[in-house]
Design a protein around this motif. Structure first.
Motif, short mmCIF file in Angstrom:
data_model
loop_
_atom_site.label_atom_id
_atom_site.label_comp_id
_atom_site.label_asym_id
_atom_site.label_seq_id
_atom_site.Cartn_x
_atom_site.Cartn_y
_atom_site.Cartn_z
N VAL A 60 -14.68 81.68 11.32
CA VAL A 60 -15.11 80.29 11.54
C VAL A 60 -14.95 79.93 13.02
CG1 VAL A 60 -14.64 77.89 10.98
CG2 VAL A 60 -14.57 79.62 9.18
N VAL A 61 -13.84 80.32 13.60
CA VAL A 61 -13.61 80.04 15.03
C VAL A 61 -14.72 80.67 15.87
CG1 VAL A 61 -12.07 80.45 16.98
CG2 VAL A 61 -11.11 79.83 14.74
N GLU A 62 -15.07 81.91 15.57
CA GLU A 62 -16.12 82.58 16.34
C GLU A 62 -17.48 81.93 16.12
OE1 GLU A 62 -15.76 84.77 18.77
OE2 GLU A 62 -13.64 84.30 18.42
N GLU A 63 -17.74 81.47 14.89
CA GLU A 63 -19.02 80.82 14.61
C GLU A 63 -19.15 79.53 15.44
OE1 GLU A 63 -21.76 79.48 10.78
OE2 GLU A 63 -19.58 79.67 10.53
N ILE A 64 -18.07 78.75 15.49
CA ILE A 64 -18.11 77.52 16.27
C ILE A 64 -18.18 77.83 17.76
CG2 ILE A 64 -16.75 75.48 16.92
CD1 ILE A 64 -15.79 75.35 14.01
N ARG A 65 -17.46 78.84 18.20
CA ARG A 65 -17.52 79.23 19.60
C ARG A 65 -18.94 79.65 19.98
NH1 ARG A 65 -13.04 80.74 22.28
NH2 ARG A 65 -12.05 81.38 20.32
N GLY A 66 -19.63 80.32 19.06
CA GLY A 66 -20.98 80.79 19.34
C GLY A 66 -22.02 79.68 19.45
N LEU A 67 -21.67 78.47 19.02
CA LEU A 67 -22.61 77.35 19.13
C LEU A 67 -22.80 76.90 20.57
CD1 LEU A 67 -21.42 75.20 16.08
CD2 LEU A 67 -23.51 76.57 16.22
N GLY A 68 -21.85 77.20 21.43
CA GLY A 68 -21.95 76.82 22.84
C GLY A 68 -22.03 75.32 23.06
N VAL A 69 -21.20 74.55 22.33
CA VAL A 69 -21.27 73.09 22.46
C VAL A 69 -20.44 72.61 23.64
CG1 VAL A 69 -21.74 72.74 20.01
CG2 VAL A 69 -19.37 72.77 20.81
N ASP A 70 -20.88 71.47 24.19
CA ASP A 70 -20.17 70.84 25.30
C ASP A 70 -19.06 69.91 24.82
OD1 ASP A 70 -21.91 71.85 27.50
OD2 ASP A 70 -23.43 70.73 26.38
N ALA A 71 -19.26 69.30 23.63
CA ALA A 71 -18.26 68.38 23.08
C ALA A 71 -18.41 68.37 21.57
CB ALA A 71 -18.44 66.98 23.64
N ALA A 72 -17.33 67.97 20.89
CA ALA A 72 -17.33 67.89 19.43
C ALA A 72 -16.82 66.52 19.01
CB ALA A 72 -16.48 69.00 18.82
N PRO A 73 -17.72 65.54 18.84
CA PRO A 73 -17.29 64.23 18.33
C PRO A 73 -16.83 64.33 16.88
CG PRO A 73 -19.68 64.33 18.53
CD PRO A 73 -19.16 65.58 19.15
N VAL A 74 -15.75 63.63 16.56
CA VAL A 74 -15.13 63.69 15.23
C VAL A 74 -14.98 62.28 14.68
CG1 VAL A 74 -13.16 64.51 13.90
CG2 VAL A 74 -13.80 65.69 16.02
N VAL A 75 -15.45 62.08 13.44
CA VAL A 75 -15.26 60.79 12.75
C VAL A 75 -14.87 61.08 11.31
CG1 VAL A 75 -16.23 58.55 12.18
CG2 VAL A 75 -17.06 59.77 14.20
N ALA A 76 -13.60 60.93 11.00
CA ALA A 76 -13.10 61.09 9.62
C ALA A 76 -13.52 62.43 9.02
CB ALA A 76 -13.61 59.93 8.75
N TYR A 77 -13.26 63.51 9.75
CA TYR A 77 -13.60 64.83 9.25
C TYR A 77 -12.76 65.18 8.02
CZ TYR A 77 -13.58 69.93 8.88
OH TYR A 77 -13.63 71.20 8.39
N GLY A 78 -11.45 64.93 8.09
CA GLY A 78 -10.60 65.16 6.92
C GLY A 78 -9.74 66.39 6.96
N ALA A 79 -9.66 67.07 8.10
CA ALA A 79 -8.79 68.24 8.24
C ALA A 79 -8.40 68.38 9.71
CB ALA A 79 -9.48 69.51 7.74
#
Length: 329
Positions: free
Chosen positions: A70-89
């Motif tokens: 999962v960490v590698e999948e998110i890393r592979g997205l190449g995002v600049d920022a990750a806004p979070v609103v009530a994700y739950g974890a």
């Protein structure tokens, strides 16, 4: 910026909609796995997942963020920022540094007040007159990261947690957008949270929503509004079954009812507290839908002296039985 949006329940939708209409690109959505709900206990996608799929956005629903894949999948997205609103974890340390501008959390309080899962509910139950929303950078501590932006919102006298959260979700979406724009433009400097004024807002469990009629009327009122709509305030009938409670109205001129004691009239139902009485609004009898308290009382016929919050085995005080008095939980 390329964004990974993390959110799960309906209060996160206003922020997702704002991001979809913004200058930024939502390249993926992170949300909690489908959960069982309803009488059939069928698997139901989160509101955020449903909206993302409608918009054609890839959706990630891992059961844990600590999995290396999962960490590698998110890393592979190449995002600049990750806004979070009530994700739950919680976001683990391995992921916190992945986006260049970090994980930007929108929290529905003015931090450091009400850190935790239920800030809106606790603000109402505590009798706060003002609350708000905060954008801040996630770090390993629970809601302890440096602040990027804030707004304030007045808590109205009849607000339920649902009412207040609806307003904060909309206002917070604007705050989140302004925060992300300013981050990209290089106009924001994170500010550490103050060390004083810290309070905590853990999840409100079902037992926390039980009404204690021995409290003053204003405390009863706040607890019910804070637990509306979730998890839903309740009390016990004399036979031990639960009666769901919607918001009540304080009745300062009625002071002769004991805590939990019921007085049912033609048009209203009053219940005593440690101070003056309150007038019940909608109630939800066992196995039935919500209805006005007066309609419930016409069918249930609570006897004079009936006390809510007292469990008595075999007590037949509803439907014309003998009166029951006693202390109320």
């Amino acid at each position: 910026m390329r964004l990974l949006f993390a959110g799960t329940p309906s209060p996160a939708l206003a922020s997702l909609e704002a991001l979809l209409a913004s200058r930024h690109e939502v390249v993926a959505v992170l949300t909690r796995p489908d959960a069982r709900s309803g009488r059939g206990r069928s698997l139901t996608p989160s509101p955020v997942k449903e909206r993302a799929l409608e918009a054609g956005i890839p959706v990630l629903t891992p059961r844990t963020l600590r999995d290396d894949a999962v960490v590698e999948e998110i890393r592979g997205l190449g995002v600049d920022a990750a806004p979070v609103v009530a994700y739950g974890a919680l976001v683990p340390p391995a992921l916190l540094a992945v986006p260049a501008h970090g994980w930007v959390n929108l929290h529905f309080s003015v931090l450091p007040a009400w850190r935790g899962a239920a800030p809106v509910q606790h603000a109402i139950m505590a009798g706060d007159e003002v609350t708000g929303a905060t954008t801040f950078l996630l770090e390993e501590g629970l809601d302890t990261g440096p602040v990027l932006g804030t707004l304030t919102e007045t808590i109205r006298p009849r607000d339920t947690s649902g009412d207040l959260l609806d307003r904060l979700a909309v206002a917070g979406a604007t705050l989140l957008m302004r925060t992300l724009d300013a981050l990209e433009d290089g106009h924001l400097t994170p500010v550490a949270q103050p060390l004083d004024g810290v309070s905590h807002a853990p999840k409100v469990e079902v037992e926390d929503a039980r009404v204690r009629w021995g409290a003053p009327a204003h405390v009863v009122d706040r607890r019910i509004r804070g637990c509306t709509p979730a998890p839903g305030a309740w009390t016990t009938l004399p036979d031990g079954s639960r009666l769901g409670l919607g918001p009540v109205t304080q009745v300062p001129d009625v002071t002769d009812l004991a805590p939990g004691e019921v007085r049912a009239g033609k048009h209203d139902v009053l219940v005593g507290t440690a101070g003056h009485a309150v007038r019940l609004g909608d109630v939800t009898p066992p196995g039935k839908r919500a209805m006005p308290a007066a309609d419930w009382a016409r069918g249930a016929r609570p006897a004079e002296g009936t006390v809510l919050g007292t469990v008595v085995a075999g007590a037949g005080v509803l439907g014309g039985g003998s009166g029951l008095a006693g202390g109320a939980a």
